[in-house]
Design a protein around this motif. Structure first.
Motif, PDB file in Angstrom:
ATOM      1  N   ALA A   6     -62.078   7.945  40.350  1.00 31.90           N
ATOM      2  CA  ALA A   6     -61.990   8.610  41.657  1.00 31.90           C
ATOM      3  C   ALA A   6     -62.638   9.988  41.551  1.00 31.90           C
ATOM      4  N   ILE A   7     -63.503  10.311  42.513  1.00 33.67           N
ATOM      5  CA  ILE A   7     -64.136  11.644  42.552  1.00 33.67           C
ATOM      6  C   ILE A   7     -63.334  12.459  43.560  1.00 33.67           C
ATOM      7  N   SER A   8     -62.619  13.463  43.068  1.00 28.71           N
ATOM      8  CA  SER A   8     -61.648  14.133  43.945  1.00 28.71           C
ATOM      9  C   SER A   8     -61.644  15.654  43.799  1.00 28.71           C
ATOM     10  N   ASN A   9     -61.583  16.313  44.937  1.00 28.65           N
ATOM     11  CA  ASN A   9     -61.311  17.752  45.021  1.00 28.65           C
ATOM     12  C   ASN A   9     -61.016  17.996  46.494  1.00 28.65           C
ATOM     13  N   GLN A  10     -59.844  18.556  46.797  1.00 32.85           N
ATOM     14  CA  GLN A  10     -59.502  18.693  48.213  1.00 32.85           C
ATOM     15  C   GLN A  10     -60.303  19.788  48.908  1.00 32.85           C
ATOM     16  N   LYS A  11     -61.021  20.579  48.106  1.00 34.35           N
ATOM     17  CA  LYS A  11     -61.880  21.618  48.668  1.00 34.35           C
ATOM     18  C   LYS A  11     -63.173  20.955  49.134  1.00 34.35           C
ATOM     19  N   GLY A  12     -63.620  21.245  50.326  1.00 35.14           N
ATOM     20  CA  GLY A  12     -64.886  20.684  50.812  1.00 35.14           C
ATOM     21  C   GLY A  12     -66.071  21.464  50.250  1.00 35.14           C
ATOM     22  N   GLY A  13     -67.248  20.855  50.320  1.00 37.32           N
ATOM     23  CA  GLY A  13     -68.477  21.555  49.952  1.00 37.32           C
ATOM     24  C   GLY A  13     -68.664  21.818  48.475  1.00 37.32           C
ATOM     25  N   VAL A  14     -68.045  20.993  47.619  1.00 37.78           N
ATOM     26  CA  VAL A  14     -68.157  21.223  46.171  1.00 37.78           C
ATOM     27  C   VAL A  14     -69.123  20.233  45.500  1.00 37.78           C
ATOM     28  N   GLY A  15     -69.766  19.382  46.307  1.00 38.34           N
ATOM     29  CA  GLY A  15     -70.677  18.387  45.722  1.00 38.34           C
ATOM     30  C   GLY A  15     -69.981  17.090  45.348  1.00 38.34           C
ATOM     31  N   LYS A  16     -68.868  16.805  46.043  1.00 32.15           N
ATOM     32  CA  LYS A  16     -68.081  15.612  45.727  1.00 32.15           C
ATOM     33  C   LYS A  16     -68.839  14.325  46.086  1.00 32.15           C
ATOM     34  N   LEU A 183     -69.353  20.886  36.672  1.00 30.20           N
ATOM     35  CA  LEU A 183     -69.769  22.132  37.339  1.00 30.20           C
ATOM     36  C   LEU A 183     -71.012  21.860  38.177  1.00 30.20           C
ATOM     37  N   THR A 184     -70.906  22.127  39.489  1.00 27.76           N
ATOM     38  CA  THR A 184     -72.009  21.849  40.415  1.00 27.76           C
ATOM     39  C   THR A 184     -72.550  23.163  40.986  1.00 27.76           C
ATOM     40  N   MET A 185     -73.727  23.065  41.616  1.00 25.73           N
ATOM     41  CA  MET A 185     -74.379  24.230  42.255  1.00 25.73           C
ATOM     42  C   MET A 185     -74.543  25.374  41.255  1.00 25.73           C
ATOM     43  N   PHE A 186     -74.926  25.010  40.058  1.00 27.78           N
ATOM     44  CA  PHE A 186     -75.045  25.956  38.945  1.00 27.78           C
ATOM     45  C   PHE A 186     -76.330  26.771  39.067  1.00 27.78           C
ATOM     46  N   ASP A 187     -76.202  28.077  38.934  1.00 17.17           N
ATOM     47  CA  ASP A 187     -77.362  28.967  38.919  1.00 17.17           C
ATOM     48  C   ASP A 187     -77.179  29.949  37.767  1.00 17.17           C
ATOM     49  N   GLY A 188     -77.824  29.660  36.657  1.00 16.26           N
ATOM     50  CA  GLY A 188     -77.643  30.435  35.430  1.00 16.26           C
ATOM     51  C   GLY A 188     -78.073  31.889  35.528  1.00 16.26           C
ATOM     52  N   ARG A 189     -78.806  32.239  36.608  1.00 15.88           N
ATOM     53  CA  ARG A 189     -79.272  33.631  36.741  1.00 15.88           C
ATOM     54  C   ARG A 189     -78.163  34.567  37.219  1.00 15.88           C
ATOM     55  N   LEU A 190     -77.094  33.994  37.742  1.00 16.99           N
ATOM     56  CA  LEU A 190     -76.030  34.832  38.315  1.00 16.99           C
ATOM     57  C   LEU A 190     -74.925  35.075  37.297  1.00 16.99           C
ATOM     58  N   ASN A 191     -74.491  36.343  37.196  1.00 13.66           N
ATOM     59  CA  ASN A 191     -73.372  36.680  36.296  1.00 13.66           C
ATOM     60  C   ASN A 191     -72.110  35.937  36.694  1.00 13.66           C
ATOM     61  N   LEU A 192     -71.910  35.810  38.018  1.00 10.95           N
ATOM     62  CA  LEU A 192     -70.715  35.156  38.543  1.00 10.95           C
ATOM     63  C   LEU A 192     -70.612  33.723  38.014  1.00 10.95           C
ATOM     64  N   LYS A 210     -70.569  18.663  29.400  1.00 12.41           N
ATOM     65  CA  LYS A 210     -71.644  19.507  28.847  1.00 12.41           C
ATOM     66  C   LYS A 210     -72.741  19.695  29.892  1.00 12.41           C
ATOM     67  N   THR A 211     -72.999  18.646  30.648  1.00 11.21           N
ATOM     68  CA  THR A 211     -74.022  18.695  31.690  1.00 11.21           C
ATOM     69  C   THR A 211     -73.523  19.504  32.880  1.00 11.21           C
ATOM     70  N   VAL A 212     -74.387  20.359  33.427  1.00 12.32           N
ATOM     71  CA  VAL A 212     -74.068  21.048  34.687  1.00 12.32           C
ATOM     72  C   VAL A 212     -75.091  20.595  35.731  1.00 12.32           C
ATOM     73  N   ILE A 213     -74.669  20.619  36.996  1.00 14.77           N
ATOM     74  CA  ILE A 213     -75.568  20.181  38.069  1.00 14.77           C
ATOM     75  C   ILE A 213     -76.145  21.423  38.749  1.00 14.77           C
ATOM     76  N   PRO A 214     -77.456  21.626  38.658  1.00 15.27           N
ATOM     77  CA  PRO A 214     -78.049  22.831  39.239  1.00 15.27           C
ATOM     78  C   PRO A 214     -78.178  22.727  40.760  1.00 15.27           C
ATOM     79  N   ARG A 215     -78.305  23.873  41.392  1.00 18.64           N
ATOM     80  CA  ARG A 215     -78.703  23.860  42.807  1.00 18.64           C
ATOM     81  C   ARG A 215     -80.126  23.317  42.858  1.00 18.64           C
TER      82      ARG A 215
END
Length: 257
Positions: A6-16, A183-192, A210-215
């Motif tokens: 099951a792919i789950s996160n009750q928060k919307g807009g996370v790339g589910k 981890l989705t919408m990853f942007d390695g240039r940002l400190n955040l 280990k894999t992250v999903i980039p923007r």
């Protein structure tokens, strides 16, 4: 027998839904017979694999409300080794309609178990809520995967998801485990981004992929063509990332199998 995730996160807009569609498609390309179950009333996973929601005759709504069998609802997609049980807008009302049903948490389980033997993987795209439909997905699943976007409020609400899982584990499905955190919408240039990654790893030690999903533009464009990104642009960063994440899961299965 299929592994059900099951792919789950009750928060919307996370790339589910993006994760559900692209993970399922990558499994198919890897030669795994895969069933994608669209349990989100928005139905974006359905249109994401080129199925016109207006043409759908039977959907997850029929499973929940009418007691339909899963094999009555399965549609073959244009993509390799990939079938789908589509969603429909009616599903939005399903939670109210099934609230009084006996064994209401097991409706999806009762429908999926008879066809489990025909697939290698069954991927369920859950709605962005912790209601009865998500409870049904967690009751039938072997594991659940949590996509988290690399943004300020990333961990908000996750303790709520984990306590829902603990309740499901205690009452309905002792075997369910956390497959991993993506981890989705990853942007390695940002400190955040790095701060969020560190926080998530602290919250879920040893469970972050280990894999992250980039923007990526191609990743955002693909759904408007009804295509998983691996078919839309095989060489783009998003496609390579989802392929890599899929390989991580397949390798883990092999190791444990």
């Amino acid at each position: 027998m299929a592994k059900i995730i099951a792919i789950s996160n009750q928060k919307g807009g996370v790339g589910k839904t993006t994760t559900a569609v692209n993970f399922a498609a990558c499994l198919g390309v890897a030669g795994k017979k895969t069933l994608l179950v669209d349990a989100d009333p928005q139905g974006n996973a359905t249109s994401g694999v080129a199925i016109d929601k207006r043409q759908v005759k039977m959907s997850t709504y029929d499973i929940f409300v009418e007691g339909a069998k899963a094999d009555q609802c399965v549609i073959t997609t244009p993509y390799e080794n990939l079938h789908i049980i589509p969603s429909s807008l009616d599903l939005a009302a399903a939670e109210l309609e099934i609230a009084e049903k006996p064994h209401r948490e097991a409706l999806l389980k009762n429908a999926l178990l008879p066809i489990k033997q025909y697939y290698d993987y069954i991927i369920i795209d859950c709605p962005p809520s912790l209601g009865l439909i998500t409870a049904n997905a967690l009751t039938v699943a072997d594991s659940f995967l949590v996509p988290i976007q690399c943004e300020y409020y990333a961990l908000e609400g996750l303790s709520q998801l984990m306590s829902t899982v603990r309740r499901i584990k205690r009452q309905y499905n002792q075997a369910i485990e956390l497959e991993g955190v993506l981890l989705t919408m990853f942007d390695g240039r940002l400190n955040l981004t790095q701060q969020v990654v560190n926080e998530v790893k602290k919250f879920f030690p040893g469970k972050v992929f280990k894999t992250v999903i980039p923007r990526g533009v191609r990743l955002s464009e693909a759904p408007s063509f009804g295509m998983p990104v691996i078919y839309y642009d095989k060489g783009c960063k998003g496609s390579l990332a989802y392929t890599e994440m899929t390989n991580e899961i397949i390798a883990k299965e092999r190791k444990n199998g």
